[in-house]
Write a protein that holds these residues in place. Structure first.
Motif, PDB file in Angstrom:
ATOM      1  N   MET A  58       0.878  -1.158   0.000  1.00 15.79           N
ATOM      2  CA  MET A  58       0.000   0.000   0.000  1.00 15.79           C
ATOM      3  C   MET A  58       0.928   1.224   0.000  1.00 15.79           C
ATOM      4  O   MET A  58       1.669   1.444   0.957  1.00 15.79           O
ATOM      5  N   ILE A  73       7.636   6.699   0.573  1.00 13.84           N
ATOM      6  CA  ILE A  73       8.527   6.267   1.665  1.00 13.84           C
ATOM      7  C   ILE A  73       7.754   5.413   2.673  1.00 13.84           C
ATOM      8  O   ILE A  73       6.516   5.415   2.671  1.00 13.84           O
ATOM      9  N   LEU A 129       1.148   5.011   0.003  1.00 18.11           N
ATOM     10  CA  LEU A 129       0.501   6.304   0.192  1.00 18.11           C
ATOM     11  C   LEU A 129       1.540   7.377   0.508  1.00 18.11           C
ATOM     12  O   LEU A 129       1.602   8.417  -0.120  1.00 18.11           O
ATOM     13  N   THR A 130       2.356   7.093   1.528  1.00 13.36           N
ATOM     14  CA  THR A 130       3.186   8.123   2.148  1.00 13.36           C
ATOM     15  C   THR A 130       4.316   8.596   1.231  1.00 13.36           C
ATOM     16  O   THR A 130       4.952   7.790   0.540  1.00 13.36           O
ATOM     17  N   ILE A 147      -5.171  11.076  14.730  1.00 10.94           N
ATOM     18  CA  ILE A 147      -6.044  11.252  13.553  1.00 10.94           C
ATOM     19  C   ILE A 147      -7.290  10.355  13.688  1.00 10.94           C
ATOM     20  O   ILE A 147      -8.391  10.731  13.287  1.00 10.94           O
ATOM     21  N   LEU A 157      -9.690  12.177  15.844  1.00 13.69           N
ATOM     22  CA  LEU A 157     -10.363  13.261  15.101  1.00 13.69           C
ATOM     23  C   LEU A 157     -11.419  12.692  14.161  1.00 13.69           C
ATOM     24  O   LEU A 157     -12.490  13.275  13.981  1.00 13.69           O
ATOM     25  N   THR A 165      10.844  -1.637   5.547  1.00 11.60           N
ATOM     26  CA  THR A 165      10.148  -0.343   5.484  1.00 11.60           C
ATOM     27  C   THR A 165      10.898   0.479   4.432  1.00 11.60           C
ATOM     28  O   THR A 165      11.964   1.029   4.718  1.00 11.60           O
ATOM     29  N   ILE A 191       1.094   4.494  15.260  1.00  9.51           N
ATOM     30  CA  ILE A 191       1.501   5.498  14.272  1.00  9.51           C
ATOM     31  C   ILE A 191       0.958   5.196  12.873  1.00  9.51           C
ATOM     32  O   ILE A 191       0.398   6.059  12.217  1.00  9.51           O
ATOM     33  N   TRP A 192       1.149   3.947  12.417  1.00  9.06           N
ATOM     34  CA  TRP A 192       0.767   3.700  11.013  1.00  9.06           C
ATOM     35  C   TRP A 192      -0.743   3.530  10.864  1.00  9.06           C
ATOM     36  O   TRP A 192      -1.462   3.494  11.840  1.00  9.06           O
ATOM     37  N   GLU A 193      -1.155   3.486   9.601  1.00  8.53           N
ATOM     38  CA  GLU A 193      -2.597   3.443   9.253  1.00  8.53           C
ATOM     39  C   GLU A 193      -3.329   4.683   9.769  1.00  8.53           C
ATOM     40  O   GLU A 193      -4.510   4.607  10.119  1.00  8.53           O
ATOM     41  N   GLY A 194      -2.641   5.806   9.839  1.00  7.60           N
ATOM     42  CA  GLY A 194      -3.235   7.023  10.412  1.00  7.60           C
ATOM     43  C   GLY A 194      -2.960   7.019  11.902  1.00  7.60           C
ATOM     44  O   GLY A 194      -3.365   6.082  12.616  1.00  7.60           O
ATOM     45  N   THR A 195      -2.264   8.050  12.379  1.00 13.66           N
ATOM     46  CA  THR A 195      -1.878   8.081  13.797  1.00 13.66           C
ATOM     47  C   THR A 195      -3.123   8.027  14.682  1.00 13.66           C
ATOM     48  O   THR A 195      -4.232   8.330  14.234  1.00 13.66           O
ATOM     49  N   THR A 210       5.831  -0.668   3.670  1.00 11.52           N
ATOM     50  CA  THR A 210       6.022  -1.972   4.309  1.00 11.52           C
ATOM     51  C   THR A 210       6.070  -3.072   3.252  1.00 11.52           C
ATOM     52  O   THR A 210       5.186  -3.141   2.389  1.00 11.52           O
ATOM     53  N   LYS A 224      14.970   0.695  12.231  1.00 10.01           N
ATOM     54  CA  LYS A 224      13.922   1.177  13.127  1.00 10.01           C
ATOM     55  C   LYS A 224      13.873   0.458  14.468  1.00 10.01           C
ATOM     56  O   LYS A 224      14.550  -0.543  14.671  1.00 10.01           O
ATOM     57  N   ILE A 244       4.767   0.765  16.743  1.00  9.42           N
ATOM     58  CA  ILE A 244       4.381   1.353  15.453  1.00  9.42           C
ATOM     59  C   ILE A 244       2.858   1.364  15.269  1.00  9.42           C
ATOM     60  O   ILE A 244       2.312   2.186  14.539  1.00  9.42           O
ATOM     61  N   THR A 280       0.295  12.327   6.998  1.00  9.69           N
ATOM     62  CA  THR A 280      -1.115  12.457   7.344  1.00  9.69           C
ATOM     63  C   THR A 280      -1.863  13.201   6.240  1.00  9.69           C
ATOM     64  O   THR A 280      -2.997  12.853   5.897  1.00  9.69           O
TER      65      THR A 280
HETATM   66  C1  LIG Z   1       7.351   1.128  10.138  1.00 14.39           C
HETATM   67  C2  LIG Z   1       6.444   1.934   9.273  1.00 14.39           C
HETATM   68  C3  LIG Z   1       5.694   1.308   8.293  1.00 14.39           C
HETATM   69  C4  LIG Z   1       4.855   2.057   7.465  1.00 14.39           C
HETATM   70  N1  LIG Z   1       4.175   1.422   6.425  1.00 14.39           N
HETATM   71  C5  LIG Z   1       3.537   2.197   5.492  1.00 14.39           C
HETATM   72  C6  LIG Z   1       3.019   1.609   4.286  1.00 14.39           C
HETATM   73  O1  LIG Z   1       3.092   0.402   4.071  1.00 14.39           O
HETATM   74  N2  LIG Z   1       2.458   2.430   3.370  1.00 14.39           N
HETATM   75  C7  LIG Z   1       2.369   3.791   3.549  1.00 14.39           C
HETATM   76  O2  LIG Z   1       1.863   4.455   2.680  1.00 14.39           O
HETATM   77  N3  LIG Z   1       2.826   4.356   4.697  1.00 14.39           N
HETATM   78  C8  LIG Z   1       3.414   3.606   5.657  1.00 14.39           C
HETATM   79  N4  LIG Z   1       3.917   4.182   6.792  1.00 14.39           N
HETATM   80  C9  LIG Z   1       3.723   5.609   7.015  1.00 14.39           C
HETATM   81  C10 LIG Z   1       2.737   5.887   8.143  1.00 14.39           C
HETATM   82  O3  LIG Z   1       1.444   5.551   7.750  1.00 14.39           O
HETATM   83  C11 LIG Z   1       2.908   7.372   8.494  1.00 14.39           C
HETATM   84  O4  LIG Z   1       4.154   7.470   9.178  1.00 14.39           O
HETATM   85  C12 LIG Z   1       1.781   7.891   9.348  1.00 14.39           C
HETATM   86  O5  LIG Z   1       0.591   7.939   8.613  1.00 14.39           O
HETATM   87  C13 LIG Z   1       2.067   9.295   9.896  1.00 14.39           C
HETATM   88  O6  LIG Z   1       2.559  10.148   8.906  1.00 14.39           O
HETATM   89  P1  LIG Z   1       3.914  10.956   9.170  1.00 14.39           P
HETATM   90  O7  LIG Z   1       4.937  10.009   9.641  1.00 14.39           O
HETATM   91  O8  LIG Z   1       4.232  11.737   7.952  1.00 14.39           O
HETATM   92  O9  LIG Z   1       3.574  11.929  10.358  1.00 14.39           O
HETATM   93  P2  LIG Z   1       2.970  13.413  10.232  1.00 14.39           P
HETATM   94  O10 LIG Z   1       1.823  13.402   9.285  1.00 14.39           O
HETATM   95  O11 LIG Z   1       4.074  14.354   9.955  1.00 14.39           O
HETATM   96  O12 LIG Z   1       2.422  13.646  11.695  1.00 14.39           O
HETATM   97  C14 LIG Z   1       3.254  14.065  12.795  1.00 14.39           C
HETATM   98  C15 LIG Z   1       2.375  14.300  14.019  1.00 14.39           C
HETATM   99  O13 LIG Z   1       1.434  15.352  13.745  1.00 14.39           O
HETATM  100  C16 LIG Z   1       0.103  14.911  13.961  1.00 14.39           C
HETATM  101  N5  LIG Z   1      -0.759  15.516  12.934  1.00 14.39           N
HETATM  102  C17 LIG Z   1      -0.530  15.620  11.626  1.00 14.39           C
HETATM  103  N6  LIG Z   1      -1.573  16.227  11.011  1.00 14.39           N
HETATM  104  C18 LIG Z   1      -2.475  16.503  11.968  1.00 14.39           C
HETATM  105  C19 LIG Z   1      -3.769  17.103  11.974  1.00 14.39           C
HETATM  106  N7  LIG Z   1      -4.347  17.519  10.852  1.00 14.39           N
HETATM  107  N8  LIG Z   1      -4.400  17.207  13.166  1.00 14.39           N
HETATM  108  C20 LIG Z   1      -3.845  16.757  14.305  1.00 14.39           C
HETATM  109  N9  LIG Z   1      -2.639  16.178  14.353  1.00 14.39           N
HETATM  110  C21 LIG Z   1      -1.953  16.047  13.201  1.00 14.39           C
HETATM  111  C22 LIG Z   1       0.150  13.392  13.825  1.00 14.39           C
HETATM  112  O14 LIG Z   1      -0.907  12.775  14.560  1.00 14.39           O
HETATM  113  C23 LIG Z   1       1.530  13.081  14.405  1.00 14.39           C
HETATM  114  O15 LIG Z   1       1.442  12.984  15.801  1.00 14.39           O
HETATM  115  C24 LIG Z   1       4.725   3.449   7.664  1.00 14.39           C
HETATM  116  C25 LIG Z   1       5.462   4.069   8.678  1.00 14.39           C
HETATM  117  C26 LIG Z   1       6.326   3.351   9.456  1.00 14.39           C
HETATM  118  C27 LIG Z   1       7.136   4.066  10.490  1.00 14.39           C
END
Ligand SMILES: Cc1cc2nc3c(=O)[nH]c(=O)nc-3n(C[C@H](O)[C@H](O)[C@H](O)COP(=O)(O)OP(=O)(O)OC[C@H]3O[C@@H](n4cnc5c(N)ncnc54)[C@H](O)[C@@H]3O)c2cc1C
Length: 601
Positions: A163, A196, A165-166, A455, A458, A275, A448-452, A199, A267, A445, A172
């Motif tokens: 998947m 980036i 997305l990021t 989020i 919210l 990752t 954090i993943w699948e939307g923190t 997974t 990690k 993790i 987010t």
């Molecule tokens: C080990 C690992 C595996 C992963 N696997 C995948 C994968 O397979 N595919 C993929 O696409 N992604 C993957 N991800 C990415 C993961 O889904 C994102 O890291 C996660 O969605 C958060 O995005 P970000 O790291 O950019 O944090 P950011 O978006 O920068 O967020 C930082 C902080 O700000 C908060 N925040 C941001 N926006 C808002 C808002 N509007 N309101 C309130 N709070 C907010 C967040 O809750 C968080 O606490 C993976 C990440 C890791 C570390």
């Protein structure tokens, strides 16, 4: 050396005594699926996870994966265990029989399967979980030739899915992704961009990998509404030239599709789950679903993955609990404050100490409550497919409502429980020899993943509550109030029913406050969202514990049911009162957060 027994009796209790799972999916196309088959699957998968997956978990953490020249090699033991899963059909439980799958209900494939898989080896379990997510999006929205070509091998596990997305600047906020999709005359697209954190973006567990990629095609609106979803294989079918894959054989040598991996993150945990930084360079992709309509489809996949992620919290919390319990039975320190228990030994075991019991019971009781809610949600997901709108509509509303709570509350609890279980074990808990330290790192993790989790909160407070004119919540309040009413005059139920009733009333009041204040000031809603989500999670677990207590009251005298009643009491006396402080925090509003001078942080 870690210990783990799949909690088979727990699932038997939930499926057959609390939820009547088999009856609740009658008429939904699972005619051959009966209680015996369910018991056999639960036992079979539990044993497979214990005997094949658990033994490689620590090795995965210690040895990890190797990244070299754009390739990732996995430990041979992982490849062998994965292959065994394919050969025995365990990776295909969720998929349709026409694609070679078992076609079993979601309450098994997404709940029991996920819990056992994660407890035994989370790093491995995320690979088939992602592939099945891709399979589901593809089979429900993809072109027939793509389904025919890719679905059977995704179902069996011969082909892996991801998947994507990021992006480096877009986590987010997916509305600002820059990956592009340029249309070709033959109906395909050329995808270019960098993703980036992907997974299993690259690995050698399967011969080919298909990526579901979010990208922007020309002509779409700004933001998330301009995003489309594309299926992009690492290797293209060899004879591909016409925009499709119809009639192309799987046997021919495939061509590279410009999909490369330029790194894998170091990690905290999940060392054997790659990752990856993934680059798409003019890679051929096919549109899945409508042009510029990719986000709703991705959400379809993410919602499943969010449920699976919540259950990851549970899976790791369960194995952490089992290990902490085993430790506390053996570890001797100090004496029972009310008198020596074991005079022949230099000390009593630590289970005599109230504080150790508190920690173990918090872990056990939260785990069992979460498992019950997960099973109920699994059944509801199956019922969403009913032809009867009176079954399908409430099921859909409740799944929408529960998804962010399961993702956030279960993973918050999962992290807390792994930490608590480490505490039970003292210094040994901190040392890698005893396993819990790995579970603590691996589970982190999931918040954090699948939307923190922020989020998710919210999504619950800002969307799911008001969605469909508040219908989601009404579909919950109806069975909840009916349950409370039915049990109001049963004296033995009072200790469970009364606090549940108070919590539900509190939830209604706080929901009204959030909506009313949130309309005037969105910061009010956002400032209270995480506490609201936890409050809601506690009320749902309270409902689960009251429901389980009701069943157990009728079967008192047997240790299993007596223990469940004791657990229900513990929940209402020592976990549920947290709702009082959560309510106070929500009511305090955003002032203390937002008036704080930014330069003074
Ligand atoms: C080990 C690992 C595996 C992963 N696997 C995948 C994968 O397979 N595919 C993929 O696409 N992604 C993957 N991800 C990415 C993961 O889904 C994102 O890291 C996660 O969605 C958060 O995005 P970000 O790291 O950019 O944090 P950011 O978006 O920068 O967020 C930082 C902080 O700000 C908060 N925040 C941001 N926006 C808002 C808002 N509007 N309101 C309130 N709070 C907010 C967040 O809750 C968080 O606490 C993976 C990440 C890791 C570390």
């Amino acid at each position: 050396m870690t210990v783990w027994e799949p909690p088979i009796r727990e699932y038997d209790f939930l499926f057959n005594e609390v939820f009547n799972a088999i009856e609740s999916i009658e008429g939904l196309g699972f005619e051959d699926f009966d209680a015996d088959y369910l018991a056999m699957l639960t036992e079979g998968w539990g044993m497979h996870a214990k005997e094949v997956w658990l033994p490689i978990n620590e090795l995965g953490d210690k040895v990890g994966l190797k990244f070299e020249d754009g390739n990732i090699s996995m430990p041979q033991e992982f490849k062998d265990a994965y292959r065994k899963g394919i050969d025995e059909g365990w990776l295909a439980t969720a998929c349709k029989p026409e694609h070679g799958g078992m076609g079993v209900p979601t309450f098994f494939s997404s709940v029991t399967w996920s819990e056992f898989g994660t407890s035994a080896c989370m790093a491995l379990s995320v690979l088939p979980a992602l592939s099945i997510g891709v399979y589901e999006v593809l089979t429900s929205n993809g072109r027939q030739d793509l389904v025919d070509y890719f679905a059977p091998s995704l179902a069996s596990g011969e082909l892996a899915g991801t998947m994507c997305l990021t992006e480096p600047h877009a986590g987010t906020d997916l509305g600002i992704i820059t990956t592009r999709a340029e249309p070709e005359d033959d109906g395909s697209y050329r995808i270019s961009g960098t993703k980036i954190f992907i997974t299993y973006g690259e690995h050698d567990m399967t011969d080919n990998i298909v990526h579901l990629v979010l990208a922007k095609a020309p002509g779409g609106p700004e933001g998330t509404r301009g995003i489309s979803l594309f299926l992009v294989p690492k290797y293209l079918p060899a004879e591909w030239e016409s925009g499709g894959v119809e009639g192309i054989s799987h046997d021919l040598v495939p061509e590279h599709n410009g999909v490369t991996c330029s790194g894998s993150e170091e990690k905290m945990g999940l060392h054997a789950s790659p990752t990856c930084v993934m680059n798409f360079d003019d890679s051929v992709g096919w549109l899945v679903g409508p042009l510029h309509g990719g986000m709703p489809l991705m959400f379809q996949m993410m919602n499943r993955e969010r449920l699976a992620t919540g259950i990851m919290g549970l899976g790791l919390a369960e194995i952490a609990y089992q290990n902490a319990l085993a430790w506390s039975r053996d570890r001797r320190q100090g004496r029972d404050l009310r008198g020596i228990r074991d005079p022949n030994k230099p000390a009593d075991n630590i289970l005599v100490h109230p504080d150790v019991r508190r920690m173990l019971l918090e872990a056990k009781v939260n785990n069992e409550g979460c498992r019950a809610l997960a099973v109920w949600t699994g059944i509801l997901i199956d019922q969403m497919n009913s032809d009867d709108p009176e079954v399908a509509e409430p099921a859909e509303a409740l799944v929408a409502l529960f998804t962010p709570i399961i993702k956030a509350h279960f993973t918050d609890l999962g992290c807390e429980t792994c930490s608590t279980c480490m505490q039970v074990m003292g210094g040994a808990g901190y040392c890698s020899e005893f396993g819990v330290e790995q579970f603590y790192r691996d589970v982190r993790i999931s918040k954090i993943w699948e939307g923190t989790n922020g989020i998710q909160a919210l999504d619950l407070a800002g969307r799911k509550i008001t969605q469909n004119m508040g219908k989601n919540l009404r579909h919950l309040m109806w069975p909840l109030t009916e349950f409370i009413e039915k049990n109001r005059d049963i004296p033995e139920m009072g200790e469970f029913n009364k606090p549940l009733h108070q919590g539900v009333r509190g939830l209604q009041q706080i929901t009204l406050l959030m909506i009313a204040e949130g309309m005037a000031n969105p910061h009010f809603l956002a400032a209270g969202a995480t506490d609201y989500c936890r409050y809601f999670g506690n009320v749902l677990l309270g409902y689960m514990w009251a429901k389980m207590a009701k069943v157990c009251l009728e079967r008192q005298g047997e240790p299993f049911y007596d223990a469940k009643l004791a657990s229900a009491r513990f929940f209402f006396k020592r976990i549920y009162p947290e709702t009082i402080s959560l309510a106070a925090k929500i009511q305090s509003g955003p002032k203390t957060l937002m008036d704080y001078p930014a330069e003074m942080f």
